[in-house]
Write an enzyme that holds these catalytic residues in place. Sequence first.
Site, mmCIF file in Angstrom:
data_model
loop_
_atom_site.group_PDB
_atom_site.id
_atom_site.type_symbol
_atom_site.label_atom_id
_atom_site.label_comp_id
_atom_site.label_asym_id
_atom_site.label_seq_id
_atom_site.Cartn_x
_atom_site.Cartn_y
_atom_site.Cartn_z
ATOM 1 N N SER A 57 6.948 6.581 -55.982
ATOM 2 C CA SER A 57 5.764 5.872 -56.468
ATOM 3 C C SER A 57 6.077 4.694 -57.381
ATOM 4 C CB SER A 57 4.839 6.858 -57.193
ATOM 5 O OG SER A 57 4.324 7.811 -56.286
ATOM 6 N N CYS B 44 -2.174 7.598 -56.987
ATOM 7 C CA CYS B 44 -2.871 8.060 -55.786
ATOM 8 C C CYS B 44 -2.204 7.497 -54.532
ATOM 9 C CB CYS B 44 -4.334 7.626 -55.846
ATOM 10 S SG CYS B 44 -5.252 7.996 -54.338
ATOM 11 N N HIS C 20 -8.199 12.380 -55.160
ATOM 12 C CA HIS C 20 -8.569 11.790 -56.441
ATOM 13 C C HIS C 20 -10.000 11.260 -56.463
ATOM 14 C CE1 HIS C 20 -4.105 11.554 -56.657
ATOM 15 N NE2 HIS C 20 -4.297 11.691 -57.945
#
Length: 639
Positions: free
Chosen positions: A328, A384, A371
């Site tokens: 991420s 997310c 989310h």
Amino acid sequence: MKRSPKDTATSARRIGRRALVVGGLQAGVVGMLGWRMRQMQVEQADQFRLLAEENRINMRLIAPARGLIYDRNGRILAENAQNYRIVIVREDAGDVDQTIAKLKQLIYLDEGELERALREMERRSPFVPVTLSDQRAWDDIATVAVNAPALPGITPDVGLTRNYPLGPDFAHVVGYVGPVSDYDLEKNPDPDPLLQIPKFQIGKTGVEAKQEHRLRGEAGSKRIEVNAAGRVMRELGRDEGIPGADLQLTVDQGLQNFVQARLELGLSASAVVMNPQNGDLLAIGSAPSFDPNKFVRGISSADYGELTGNKYRPLANKAVQGAYPPGSTFKMMVTMAALEAGEIRPDETIWCGGYTKLGRRRFHCWKRGGHGHVNLKESLQQSCDVYYYELAQRVGIDRIAETARKFGFGQHFDLPMSAVSSGVMPDKNWKMESYGQSWRVGDSLNAAIGQGYVLATPLQLAVMCARLSTGTAIEPRLIKSVDGVETEIRGGEPLGFDQANLDLVRGGMYAVSNTLRGTGYRSRIDVDGKLMAGKSGTSQVRSVVVRNEDVPWEERDHALFVCYAPYEAPEVAVGVVVEHGGGGSSAAAPVARDILLYALHGGLPPLESYPSSQRQMIKELHDKLPLRREMAGPERSRA
């Protein structure tokens, strides 16, 4: 029978002619000898005097002092120590076995070391000195010197050997030297004569290897007088040559020690600390490490086998060689590409229900229940995945790759370190050239969350974070100065991105570390003026999703974290990878936070920098860190 007067006269004339011929020949020979003697004694006197002198006086090379290596504050990282040794010249020794037998009666010789020396003598020319034994005590040197007349071809000598006073701390950065090997000689068809000096040391890895041309220096020479038996009688003169250049690195000894100690608490990890304003690499850590001093005189098979057999790979410099899926931490690149392309607005929300469906395949979010509606800032704050699956489909891999390369992904940085990896920043052409296959939409979705073909080193992660914090194309720098002359700072020009877009991404990173729902909130800095912006990452090493606790260490996810601080005026950027550490927010973020605080404070940070609930835990952690309390001396000069 009585000879007639006529015969007698004829015989006399014949004898006279013969006498004249013989006498003439004798006179000619004597004349030639005289002429040759005059030529040798008068006309060629200088030439023969030189030949006679060369039979009596030998020239031998002297190894120059290797350049020293310092940290940014002048603390010594690599120095030269005196090394007393005993050398032998085969052509001067006569019966080598007999001479060595005499030497063994005077001093102790290690049999293994002696066998290596004998093998080296067989490979070397008979006039090349070979070290029989080094690292000898002064008493041994004095004993050999006193008995020199009985030891033809054997000479006590003093040289310099490399020493690394900080041991494992800088093993992966400075590297190490070692004796010249046959492989080293084969690499260069016209090797430097210095390489023939017994036990001469050259750089094998790291800065020592990459800056060999600067550190080595130029050979000196000495003239020695020998007798008819080849024994050295005295030294007539010497020229010490030119010592190697001194190098000052950008790294900080105290910070490097802290980084190594902090990383060693895990099993296998790496970190890069960088000044985002000028590109100086302040620390480059890779754990576990090793003692480079063991390699200087030739490491034992047992020690080397222990290092190579260690599954945590202590010999590898993971900070620049290790290429990992960035997870991420790559989402900032996708965000910048989408913003620059106008494919997303900051306030636009995307629905995350826990997965995205592409054909018959589901691409899941890390949060199983999803989310809900998230905007740009919230997508970074909560990391997310579904949000970035959508951006990847809108933007496309080529624009994502173009943006990421500007931030350092897929780029090779020219640093004097061993095996610096370029990582992988894929696009459509790359896949076709590498695999002969077309790029698929699913590949873009994997790349959007830093998986699939995307690979990055901790160095590239730190560079990415530094460039994000300043908006400039700053280049990492490891050599600060050479013999006191500052090296160039490169790449300070703007990256060319919209300032508003950069601010949006920075705001998302700030939310990661400083808001309650941020993935890095637990590892926040709790002091005004030093707040950090960061991003966690977790990269899978297997396709089947299984809890890390349920699989062996080598099958667990990698943990990553990137950050910079202070948020308003960046001074330090950090990239951390904990191999198979699990979650980035739990395993890598605390390490990155501790390193960042140490760099900002210039030492162990006060406990007030941490959230109050963590201060006792941090105190206990600091107490058990194996930090160096002693500091190397101030910078020294050859002048």
